[in-house]
Design an enzyme around this catalytic site. Structure first.
Site, short mmCIF file in Angstrom:
data_model
loop_
_atom_site.label_atom_id
_atom_site.label_comp_id
_atom_site.label_asym_id
_atom_site.label_seq_id
_atom_site.Cartn_x
_atom_site.Cartn_y
_atom_site.Cartn_z
N TRP A 28 -3.38 5.06 2.63
CA TRP A 28 -4.62 4.28 2.60
C TRP A 28 -5.83 5.22 2.47
O TRP A 28 -6.74 4.95 1.70
CB TRP A 28 -4.74 3.44 3.88
CG TRP A 28 -5.83 2.41 3.79
CD1 TRP A 28 -5.71 1.11 3.42
CD2 TRP A 28 -7.24 2.62 4.05
NE1 TRP A 28 -6.94 0.48 3.43
CE2 TRP A 28 -7.90 1.38 3.80
CE3 TRP A 28 -8.00 3.71 4.46
CZ2 TRP A 28 -9.27 1.22 3.97
CZ3 TRP A 28 -9.38 3.55 4.60
CH2 TRP A 28 -10.00 2.32 4.36
N THR A 83 0.83 -1.20 0.00
CA THR A 83 0.00 0.00 0.00
C THR A 83 0.87 1.25 0.00
O THR A 83 0.61 2.22 -0.74
CB THR A 83 -0.93 -0.01 1.23
OG1 THR A 83 -1.71 -1.20 1.20
CG2 THR A 83 -1.85 1.19 1.23
N PHE A 112 7.96 -9.56 2.90
CA PHE A 112 8.16 -9.62 4.35
C PHE A 112 9.22 -8.60 4.79
O PHE A 112 9.37 -7.55 4.17
CB PHE A 112 8.50 -11.04 4.79
CG PHE A 112 7.35 -11.99 4.64
CD1 PHE A 112 6.10 -11.70 5.16
CD2 PHE A 112 7.51 -13.19 3.96
CE1 PHE A 112 5.03 -12.57 5.01
CE2 PHE A 112 6.44 -14.07 3.80
CZ PHE A 112 5.20 -13.76 4.34
N LYS A 165 -3.52 -13.84 4.87
CA LYS A 165 -2.75 -12.62 4.73
C LYS A 165 -3.45 -11.58 3.86
O LYS A 165 -3.36 -10.39 4.08
CB LYS A 165 -1.36 -12.94 4.15
CG LYS A 165 -0.48 -11.71 3.94
CD LYS A 165 0.87 -12.12 3.36
CE LYS A 165 1.73 -10.90 3.08
NZ LYS A 165 1.23 -10.12 1.93
N ARG A 179 5.04 -7.99 -7.33
CA ARG A 179 4.71 -9.40 -7.51
C ARG A 179 3.21 -9.57 -7.73
O ARG A 179 2.41 -8.72 -7.33
CB ARG A 179 5.11 -10.21 -6.27
CG ARG A 179 6.60 -10.32 -6.03
CD ARG A 179 6.89 -11.02 -4.73
NE ARG A 179 6.39 -10.25 -3.59
CZ ARG A 179 6.22 -10.75 -2.38
NH1 ARG A 179 6.49 -12.02 -2.13
NH2 ARG A 179 5.78 -9.99 -1.40
N ALA A 227 8.58 -14.83 0.15
CA ALA A 227 9.90 -14.46 0.66
C ALA A 227 10.36 -15.34 1.82
O ALA A 227 11.54 -15.38 2.14
CB ALA A 227 9.92 -13.01 1.10
N PHE A 252 -1.99 5.30 11.52
CA PHE A 252 -3.35 4.87 11.84
C PHE A 252 -3.99 5.92 12.74
O PHE A 252 -3.28 6.67 13.43
CB PHE A 252 -3.33 3.51 12.54
CG PHE A 252 -3.04 2.35 11.62
CD1 PHE A 252 -4.06 1.53 11.18
CD2 PHE A 252 -1.75 2.09 11.18
CE1 PHE A 252 -3.81 0.46 10.32
CE2 PHE A 252 -1.48 1.03 10.33
CZ PHE A 252 -2.51 0.21 9.90
#
Length: 552
Positions: free
Chosen positions: A407, A71, A299, A103, A92, A271, A379
């Site tokens: 986001w 993101t 990761f 996930k 990817r 990964a 956040f």
């Protein structure tokens, strides 16, 4: 609040041929899949005077709190575009395993996504299917060779090639095939690997041309003879058929960000059980058409970034101009041992106690010759005091840090981050941390002590036997791809923060002679994951009009 898929569905996408034309991609190189996605023919892109600067986006050790690496990367790309830069994404493809598991996907989130999100997260252009088909064709050829007389003298007990599928299916980790009598094949034990961990996935991601792909496929080691000699795919005359199945899949996929930036999305190795990077071809294409290329390694930096520098960048001859480490205040507190349900509470002491994990990732990236920028994915629960302490830490340590709100705001939420990244670019200085010519043991020791801060490496009896076989076959100078838990710098997922003085336990060494590296399996990591108690698949639905819901 709209879900990710609802935001993506509400967005008016530009026609993919317009995205391609704006990027400078020749019309005859575009292979459309409808109007919103396409493949790009690598043989028809022509030459380019551009060699875009590569910026690697990585993260801290992942936590249940979530970090938002993809993101952040996508939002940063759109922010750079807003600043007038020719920025291109190289990511990817998502695996169906995490999409249907726990996930989630790999298309970003909120107002920082690549689209069409549903297509990307599901079948996309069929690359994963093609890779599974090639993988399983080779498996069928192996078993057919046994059935038809076994002229190569393959020992069924030493066949290392497994079948694969792109689903988390623990019941297929270990299977017995060939049952039912003589007409049904030679009985033997085998298993399934998830497609993202297949060697053919790695080969597609590391190949530099169709010719290179075919050569790599031919040199896959499928097992050993009764006398212990390796058997390769080319001895079964398999490489031509496998290449035919993959001739379209090798072409990178083109989509777009919500901000209209071109995005090459291609290949999807995990990964923690593979090398965790998108294809060399996609990254190289992105460099031809962009001045800045944002790419990701899966990761935390101890897994994806290490393999990016030591495997992908080495094979692809890539120089990395910058790096971003994505973190959240919640993940920092989680590394201090704070319970998940307590992470939204103001706790400056926990930020102070958990900073060691972020600090370790920053220090590790410096060892590869880049100047990392810390991206703090904000956040609403983050307090002013927590944010202030984190900024003071960065100033004290001399680390560039920028907050990000991609986001909720898309590219507008990463303008500060874009400035920090541009201010910290370097040229011609990135480098791997070990020389494969020194041997596998030296390479593993370097990774373990330098990146994981272990005291050393311990090999199981099985790994020692495999090491002797690898040396006898002259494979000791290939790079090492460590398969390790993503949750810790150690091979024990419960050791949070920045553990030191531990031992890296190598239980098995697997030569991937087609990909060109040796996989070191450590701890309890498996190449076929399982589904959680309540998989994400339970929440996905389709209405009468065909509109998908519940996809994040």
């Amino acid at each position: 609040m709209l879900s990710d898929v609802e935001i993506a569905q509400a967005h008016q996408l530009q026609p993919i041929d317009q995205i391609a034309r704006d990027a400078g991609i020749p019309d005859d190189a575009l292979i459309p899949f409808g109007t919103t996605k396409a493949k790009v023919d690598i043989t028809k892109v022509g030459e380019s005077h551009r060699e875009g600067k590569v910026i690697l986006v990585t993260g801290v050790s992942p936590t249940p709190a979530g970090e938002g690496k993809s993101t952040t990367l996508i939002g940063l790309t759109d922010a750079l575009k807003l600043k007038g830069k020719r920025a291109v994404v190289a990511l990817r493809e998502p695996s169906q395993g995490p999409v249907m598991g726990i996930k989630g996907g790999a298309a970003g989130g909120g107002y920082s996504q690549i689209v069409p999100m549903e297509d990307i997260n599901l079948h996309f252009t069929g690359d994963f299917h093609a890779i599974a088909a090639a993988n399983n064709t080779l498996a069928a050829l192996i078993d057919n060779h046994l059935q038809q007389g076994n002229s190569l003298g393959i020992d069924p007990r030493q066949i290392t090639w497994q079948r694969c599928l792109d689903v988390n299916d623990r019941a297929l980790r270990n299977v017995v095939i060939g049952l039912g009598g003589k007409a049904h094949g030679v009985p033997r034990e085998t298993g399934f690997t998830i497609t993202a961990a297949s060697e053919i996935m790695a080969i597609v991601c590391l190949a530099t041309s169709l010719e290179d792909l075919k050569e790599r496929l031919g040199r896959i080691t499928i097992g050993y003879t009764y006398s212990g000699e390796p058997v390769f795919a080319h001895q079964l005359e398999a490489q031509g058929a496998l290449t035919a199945l993959l001739k379209d899949a090798i072409n990178p996929n083109l989509v777009q960000t919500l901000g209209g930036a071109p995005a090459f999305v291609h290949g999807g190795p995990f990964a923690n059980i593979a090398h965790g990077c998108n294809s060399v071809l996609a990254t190289s294409l992105a460099r031809r058409f962009g001045d800045i290329v944002l790419t990701e390694a899966g990761f935390g930096s101890d897994l994806g970034a290490e393999k990016f520098f030591d495997i992908k960048a080495r094979f692809g001859e890539l120089d990395v101009a910058g790096a971003v480490v994505v973190t959240t205040i919640r993940s920092i507190k989680y590394n201090a041992g704070i319970a998940r349900e307590e992470l939204t509470k103001d706790n400056v002491d926990a930020v102070r106690d958990g900073i060691s994990n972020l600090e370790r990732h920053v220090d590790n990236l410096k060892k590869f010759g880049v100047k990392p920028v810390v991206a703090v994915n904000l956040f609403t629960s983050d307090s002013d005091e927590e944010r202030a302490w984190l900024r003071s830490w960065a100033e004290e340590k001399g680390v560039a840090l920028a907050e990000s709100e991609v986001w909720a705001k898309g590219g507008e939420g990463a303008l500060e981050l874009a400035d920090a990244v541009l201010d910290n670019l370097v040229e011609g200085q990135s480098q791997p941390i070990y020389d494969p010519a020194d041997g596998i043991e030296a390479s593993l020791e370097k990774i373990a002590t330098t990146i994981y801060r272990a005291n050393g490496v311990e090999y199981s009896a099985q790994a020692q036997k495999a090491l002797a076989q690898i040396k006898a076959n002259g494979w000791d100078t290939m790079p090492v791809c460590v398969s390790k838990t993503q949750y810790s710098f150690s091979d024990d997922p419960s050791q949070l923060g920045a553990p030191e003085g531990h031992t890296l336990h190598v239980r098995e060494l697997v030569p991937r002679t087609g990909a060109g590296f040796v996989v070191a399996l450590t701890g309890a990591v498996m190449t076929m994951p399982g589904l959680p108690k309540v998989p994400s698949a339970n929440h996905i639905d389709v209405d009468e009009s065909g509109t998908i819901s519940g996809l994040f």
